[in-house]
Design a protein around this motif. Structure first.
Motif, PDB file in Angstrom:
ATOM      1  N   TYR A 185       1.175  -0.667   0.093  1.00 11.98           N
ATOM      2  CA  TYR A 185       0.086   0.291   0.024  1.00 11.98           C
ATOM      3  C   TYR A 185       0.956   1.229  -0.275  1.00 11.98           C
ATOM      4  N   ALA A 186       1.852   1.341   1.034  1.00  7.17           N
ATOM      5  CA  ALA A 186       2.779   2.736   0.902  1.00  7.17           C
ATOM      6  C   ALA A 186       3.811   1.881   2.307  1.00  7.17           C
ATOM      7  N   GLU A 187       4.243   3.198   2.452  1.00 10.10           N
ATOM      8  CA  GLU A 187       5.756   3.348   3.270  1.00 10.10           C
ATOM      9  C   GLU A 187       6.488   5.104   3.690  1.00 10.10           C
ATOM     10  N   TRP A 188       6.599   4.730   5.265  1.00 11.00           N
ATOM     11  CA  TRP A 188       6.692   6.023   5.630  1.00 11.00           C
ATOM     12  C   TRP A 188       7.825   5.624   6.367  1.00 11.00           C
ATOM     13  N   ASP A 189       8.888   6.702   6.396  1.00  6.85           N
ATOM     14  CA  ASP A 189      10.176   6.404   6.953  1.00  6.85           C
ATOM     15  C   ASP A 189       9.798   7.262   8.079  1.00  6.85           C
ATOM     16  N   THR A 190      10.953   6.547   9.238  1.00  6.72           N
ATOM     17  CA  THR A 190      11.288   7.063  10.887  1.00  6.72           C
ATOM     18  C   THR A 190      11.994   7.459  11.413  1.00  6.72           C
ATOM     19  N   CYS A 191      12.157   7.532  12.230  1.00  5.26           N
ATOM     20  CA  CYS A 191      13.570   8.245  13.229  1.00  5.26           C
ATOM     21  C   CYS A 191      13.918   6.701  13.146  1.00  5.26           C
ATOM     22  N   ASP A 192      15.309   6.740  13.660  1.00  3.62           N
ATOM     23  CA  ASP A 192      15.970   4.551  14.048  1.00  3.62           C
ATOM     24  C   ASP A 192      14.802   4.684  15.206  1.00  3.62           C
ATOM     25  N   ASN A 193      14.851   3.334  14.708  1.00  7.94           N
ATOM     26  CA  ASN A 193      13.140   2.527  15.497  1.00  7.94           C
ATOM     27  C   ASN A 193      13.650   1.038  15.991  1.00  7.94           C
ATOM     28  N   PRO A 194      14.307   1.008  16.362  1.00 13.71           N
ATOM     29  CA  PRO A 194      15.044  -0.505  17.009  1.00 13.71           C
ATOM     30  C   PRO A 194      14.061  -1.400  17.754  1.00 13.71           C
ATOM     31  N   ARG A 195      13.361  -0.750  18.319  1.00  9.76           N
ATOM     32  CA  ARG A 195      11.699  -1.548  19.332  1.00  9.76           C
ATOM     33  C   ARG A 195      11.138  -1.992  18.181  1.00  9.76           C
ATOM     34  N   GLY A 196      11.188  -1.792  16.816  1.00 12.95           N
ATOM     35  CA  GLY A 196       9.637  -1.029  16.419  1.00 12.95           C
ATOM     36  C   GLY A 196       8.831  -1.113  16.017  1.00 12.95           C
ATOM     37  N   LEU A 197       8.412   0.347  17.192  1.00 17.49           N
ATOM     38  CA  LEU A 197       7.087   0.392  17.061  1.00 17.49           C
ATOM     39  C   LEU A 197       6.409   0.988  16.757  1.00 17.49           C
ATOM     40  N   LEU A 198       4.953   0.838  16.340  1.00 18.55           N
ATOM     41  CA  LEU A 198       3.557   1.121  15.389  1.00 18.55           C
ATOM     42  C   LEU A 198       2.649   0.772  16.298  1.00 18.55           C
ATOM     43  N   ALA A 199       1.457   1.067  16.143  1.00 25.88           N
ATOM     44  CA  ALA A 199       0.156   0.685  17.010  1.00 25.88           C
ATOM     45  C   ALA A 199      -0.798   0.915  15.477  1.00 25.88           C
ATOM     46  N   ILE A 200      -1.863   0.017  15.633  1.00 25.84           N
ATOM     47  CA  ILE A 200      -3.521   0.464  14.581  1.00 25.84           C
ATOM     48  C   ILE A 200      -3.964   0.348  15.382  1.00 25.84           C
TER      49      ILE A 200
END
Length: 471
Positions: free
Chosen positions: A135-150
């Motif tokens: 669908y799409a992708e977005w850049d993030t800062c350094d995210n070693p924990r793999g944080l995201l919420a939906i």
């Protein structure tokens, strides 16, 4: 004559690599070195298990209560390359598809028809239907924990990911979540209408913290966002439409690693858990503070420039996950905790359910339900906790007593029994005590009772993760 030397050691605990609730907390998954299993959250019941040879898994993410699971390999000997997401259909008992990336997968989040994959510096979203498309992708800062919420409720749109700057959160709105497919004959009730569109365009960036984020959480509706940072002292609640800071809650004053934040389904409370081994519960209703504890100096903050610490809101209830302390004593008496033989259970995952309100006076009476907590530890402990009913200031709360839970199937159970508070020294037969001294002692007793009432009640304790035929 030679006598063999024998030693007695504690039973090795179950080592859980990962455990996760589905979005509604109806079930949870767990993976060990032998494979993975799916459990009913309450009552605790093993639904199915899969022995996987040739390696271990790092994540097993359930897609609601469907048969589709997302697997990611990990550990010292990964079953699958850590740069792949495996689609597993448990109804078929096999892999049905896979996604491959050029780097290690850090985290996953899903809802009906959608999968979001967190990599080190970007998040990629896929639409999962009869066919799978990017669908799409977005850049993030350094995210070693793999944080995201939906957000997962019907018609919800929110996806929250780290922003490009440290401590920022980027809010993305996907197409509305579809309602679940009905089972059986169609319902006569009308379908739930979609929510009204916001009067103004929602914000896209929230400057949540000045240090790196440690958790991101949203309720199923996506109306709010909870953020914590690497400092681990504050939980901030944001309105996702306006970007306004709604509440700032204090977990503690010392640094900690916060593992997660969970909203109650009706969004009236949140719980927070960390590496301190304590689950904290905060109220989100009422005026400033509500049922949450505050410093006695907080009313003065409007008149005197006191540090912000004195205006903080503290949890109104908590529960300490038992751990092995100095712990295993051969001479432990009846006061020994039912889980005192458990090895280091401080790391956990917590979710909300609707559980029964047990009535000791009339066990045959049908019990009503209330929101309760399920805490899953990474050594195989399952706790069902009841939250104290506190509607006013903490000083006026009424202490509650642990009670026994209902009979259950499957694993061996240790339940909390009603505990009687130790007799106060005010009942002593010492003569000549002044009434003033008695009043002070009564005040101390009331203060002690108020403190005890802030502890969650352990309704049931069980073990999970030992796949030896529990069911």
């Amino acid at each position: 004559m030679n006598l063999a030397r024998h030693s007695i050691t504690a039973t090795a605990p179950v080592l859980i690599f990962d455990t996760q609730f589905d979005p509604e907390c109806h079930l949870f998954t767990t993976c060990t070195q032998d494979g993975f299993a799916v459990y009913n959250t309450w009552p605790l019941k093993l639904l199915r298990r899969r022995d996987i040879a040739g390696g271990t898994l790092a994540h097993v993410v359930p897609l609601h209560v469907s048969s589709l699971l997302f697997l990611v390999g990990g550990g010292r000997s990964p079953r699958y390359p850590p740069n792949k997401v495996i689609f597993w259909d448990d109804a078929l008992g096999r892999e049905v598809a896979e996604l491959e990336f050029r780097e290690r997968v850090r985290g996953l989040a899903c809802r009906r028809g959608w999968l979001a994959v967190a990599l080190r510096r970007r998040v990629v979203v896929f639409q999962v239907d009869e066919t799978m498309s990017r669908y799409a992708e977005w850049d993030t800062c350094d995210n070693p924990r793999g944080l995201l919420a939906i957000a997962t409720r019907t018609h919800a749109t929110l996806l929250a990911i780290p922003g490009r700057q440290t401590g920022h959160v980027q809010l993305i709105h996907l197409p509305p979540c579809k309602p679940p497919q009905p089972l059986g004959p169609p319902s006569s009730s009308p379908p739930t209408p979609p929510p009204l569109a916001p009067t103004k365009h929602p914000v896209s960036i929230i400057a949540a913290h000045t240090t790196a984020l440690s958790t991101l959480s949203v309720p199923p509706s996506g109306r709010y966002l909870a953020t914590t940072s690497a400092r681990g002292t504050l939980v901030r609640i944001w309105d996702t439409t306006t970007g306004k800071l709604m509440r700032e809650l204090r977990r503690g004053s010392d640094k900690a690693e916060i593992y997660g934040v969970a909203f109650r389904p009706d969004e009236r409370e949140v719980c927070v858990w960390s590496d301190k081994g304590t689950v904290h519960i905060f109220s989100l209703v009422g005026g400033s503070g509500g049922s949450n504890r505050q410093s006695t100096f907080s009313p003065l903050t409007n008149f005197i420039p006191l540090p912000k610490y004195f205006d903080s809101e503290w949890s109104y209830a908590q529960y300490r996950i038992p751990s092995q302390s100095a712990h295993i004593s051969m001479s432990a008496g009846p006061s020994k905790s039912p889980t005192a033989d458990v090895v280091d259970e401080e790391k956990c995952v917590v979710g909300w359910i609707q559980g029964p309100v047990d009535d000791l006076d009339d066990p045959d009476r049908p019990s009503s339900t209330e929101y309760q907590l399920i805490a899953l530890t990474y050594t195989g402990g399952w706790y069902r906790l009841s939250v104290p009913n506190i509607t006013g200031p903490i000083a006026s709360s009424i202490p509650s007593s642990p009670v026994t839970g209902p009979a259950s199937i499957s694993p061996p159970s240790v339940r909390a029994l009603a505990q009687h508070r130790a007799r106060s020294s005010s009942g002593s037969s010492v003569y000549g005590r002044s009434e003033k001294g008695k009043g002070r002692e009564r005040d101390r007793d009331r203060e002690k009772e108020g403190k005890e009432s802030r502890d969650c009640v352990l309704r049931e304790y069980r073990r999970y993760g030992r796949w030896d035929g529990w069911g």
